[in-house]
Motif scaffolding. Structure first.
Motif, mmCIF file in Angstrom:
data_model
loop_
_atom_site.group_PDB
_atom_site.id
_atom_site.type_symbol
_atom_site.label_atom_id
_atom_site.label_comp_id
_atom_site.label_asym_id
_atom_site.label_seq_id
_atom_site.Cartn_x
_atom_site.Cartn_y
_atom_site.Cartn_z
ATOM 1 N N HIS A 215 0.722 -1.304 0.059
ATOM 2 C CA HIS A 215 -0.134 0.080 0.056
ATOM 3 C C HIS A 215 0.811 1.212 -0.048
ATOM 4 O O HIS A 215 0.345 2.186 -0.524
ATOM 5 N N ARG A 216 2.035 1.181 0.625
ATOM 6 C CA ARG A 216 3.106 2.356 0.260
ATOM 7 C C ARG A 216 3.116 2.921 -0.988
ATOM 8 O O ARG A 216 3.177 3.973 -1.225
ATOM 9 N N PHE A 217 3.233 1.882 -2.170
ATOM 10 C CA PHE A 217 3.325 2.355 -3.308
ATOM 11 C C PHE A 217 1.860 3.139 -3.818
ATOM 12 O O PHE A 217 2.325 3.980 -4.729
ATOM 13 N N GLY A 224 -0.369 8.832 -11.519
ATOM 14 C CA GLY A 224 0.204 7.837 -12.393
ATOM 15 C C GLY A 224 1.040 6.783 -11.682
ATOM 16 O O GLY A 224 0.836 5.711 -11.576
ATOM 17 N N VAL A 225 2.041 7.251 -11.008
ATOM 18 C CA VAL A 225 3.045 6.437 -10.278
ATOM 19 C C VAL A 225 2.260 5.802 -9.065
ATOM 20 O O VAL A 225 2.343 4.716 -8.916
ATOM 21 N N GLY A 226 1.483 6.358 -8.488
ATOM 22 C CA GLY A 226 0.671 6.072 -7.309
ATOM 23 C C GLY A 226 -0.634 5.592 -7.498
ATOM 24 O O GLY A 226 -1.458 5.111 -6.697
ATOM 25 N N THR A 292 10.314 13.280 -13.533
ATOM 26 C CA THR A 292 11.097 13.122 -14.329
ATOM 27 C C THR A 292 11.918 11.662 -14.291
ATOM 28 O O THR A 292 12.049 11.059 -15.410
ATOM 29 N N GLU A 293 12.121 11.327 -13.171
ATOM 30 C CA GLU A 293 12.838 9.956 -13.075
ATOM 31 C C GLU A 293 11.792 9.203 -12.276
ATOM 32 O O GLU A 293 11.425 9.656 -11.353
ATOM 33 N N PRO A 294 11.532 8.096 -12.621
ATOM 34 C CA PRO A 294 10.447 7.187 -11.577
ATOM 35 C C PRO A 294 10.848 7.116 -10.320
ATOM 36 O O PRO A 294 12.125 6.647 -10.041
ATOM 37 N N ALA A 295 9.762 7.086 -9.650
ATOM 38 C CA ALA A 295 9.859 7.220 -8.155
ATOM 39 C C ALA A 295 10.040 5.776 -7.575
ATOM 40 O O ALA A 295 10.627 5.617 -6.595
ATOM 41 N N ALA A 296 9.453 5.040 -8.438
ATOM 42 C CA ALA A 296 9.378 3.528 -7.853
ATOM 43 C C ALA A 296 9.275 2.428 -8.981
ATOM 44 O O ALA A 296 8.432 2.453 -9.676
ATOM 45 N N PRO A 297 10.463 1.915 -9.230
ATOM 46 C CA PRO A 297 10.411 0.548 -10.052
ATOM 47 C C PRO A 297 9.024 -0.281 -9.986
ATOM 48 O O PRO A 297 9.058 -0.560 -8.545
#
Length: 300
Positions: A215-217, A224-226, A292-297
């Motif tokens: 869930h932290r993700f 988008g990332v979250g 700009t850089e992905p926060a989480a693969p």
């Protein structure tokens, strides 16, 4: 003690606390016992966060402790009030005798959890896609630290919407009030576990249960990332919807949480209730931008 918390905290909450709640509901005992279990779950959650924190700094209040307590009190009062009308709604449902009342009580509760989880997951997903719903849901995503009470910090209108969508199919099926009370307790326990600042381990169950590791993700601050891991009880529907994401190497800090497009979201309780109805509570074009850089693969 740390090892006990690491491997015993989740089983205690899921099996002991939830199990006691299911037994109380099945026996038709006073609902005050369920209220007592809620306070026990909160106390255990806070104690475990002190013994084995994921981030020590997340245990320190940032002027948000009283606000979160108010959120929890209001939202849980709404839950109790909504459960009070379940017998009335069940009585007027046009479908008689559909609920599998002959099943063992614990199986009825588990089945109800799966059905409710689907509805809540879909509302949660929609709340990240539909601007009007995001206005309400943004309150929950304004947090800058992840700890147990975060799960109970929601705009009351959004809490009501999730509850309505999750429980309506069950009510139409004729769900008994006793099952509803058991599911409600399980939801409180799950929210505490899901947002808990405890560095616990559940092994392969992390792929199935919607707990804090996954869930932290969901609370990554970049839109988008979250937009992943929407389930409340399980991640089953996320796997089916293609919204599951997890990277075992990812570590989180407060810099990763909140909303990148709204870093100054109101902190006070009443201001948070009003924000969705202000012009500043709308989504902006920045909300759709990934870092700009992905926060989480991620891996799906």
């Amino acid at each position: 003690m740390r090892t006990l918390v690491r491997y015993g905290y989740v089983p205690f909450m899921l099996l002991a606390v939830n199990g006691a709640g299911v037994a109380i509901a099945a026996a038709g005992a006073s609902k005050l016992w369920l209220v007592g279990l809620v306070f026990l779950a909160i106390a255990v959650s806070f104690a475990a966060e002190r013994v084995l924190p994921y981030r020590q700094e997340w245990n320190a209040a940032r002027g948000d402790d009283r606000r979160d307590a108010v959120h929890a009190a209001v939202n849980e009062s709404l839950t109790i009030a909504s459960l009070a009308v379940v017998p009335v709604l069940t009585a007027i449902t046009p479908f008689d005798g559909i609920w599998p009342g002959e099943w063992p009580f614990v199986v009825q509760v588990l089945a109800a959890i799966l059905v409710a989880d689907l509805g809540i997951t879909l509302v949660h997903l929609a709340s990240h896609k539909i601007p009007a719903l995001w206005r309400l849901h943004a309150v929950h995503h304004s947090v800058k630290r992840a700890y147990g009470f975060n799960g109970l910090m929601k705009h009351p209108l959004h809490q009501t919407l999730e509850t309505a969508v999750g429980f309506t199919p069950l009510i139409l099926l004729g769900m008994p009030t006793s099952v509803a009370y058991a599911v409600a307790l399980c939801a409180v326990v799950q929210l505490l576990l899901q947002h808990s600042n405890v560095d616990y381990r559940v092994g392969p169950l992390r792929l199935v249960l919607a707990l804090n590791q996954a869930h932290r993700f969901h609370h990554l601050k970049w839109a988008g990332v979250g937009d992943v891991n929407f389930g409340l009880f399980t991640l089953l529907w996320d796997h089916l919807l293609g919204t599951y994401s997890y990277d075992p190497k990812r570590q989180f800090t407060s810099d990763d949480l909140g909303m990148a497009a709204k870093p100054n979201y109101p902190d006070a309780y009443l201001a948070q209730l009003a924000e969705p109805f202000r012009s500043s509570g709308a989504c902006t074009s920045d909300d759709a931008k990934a870092p700009t850089e992905p926060a989480a693969p991620t891996s799906h």
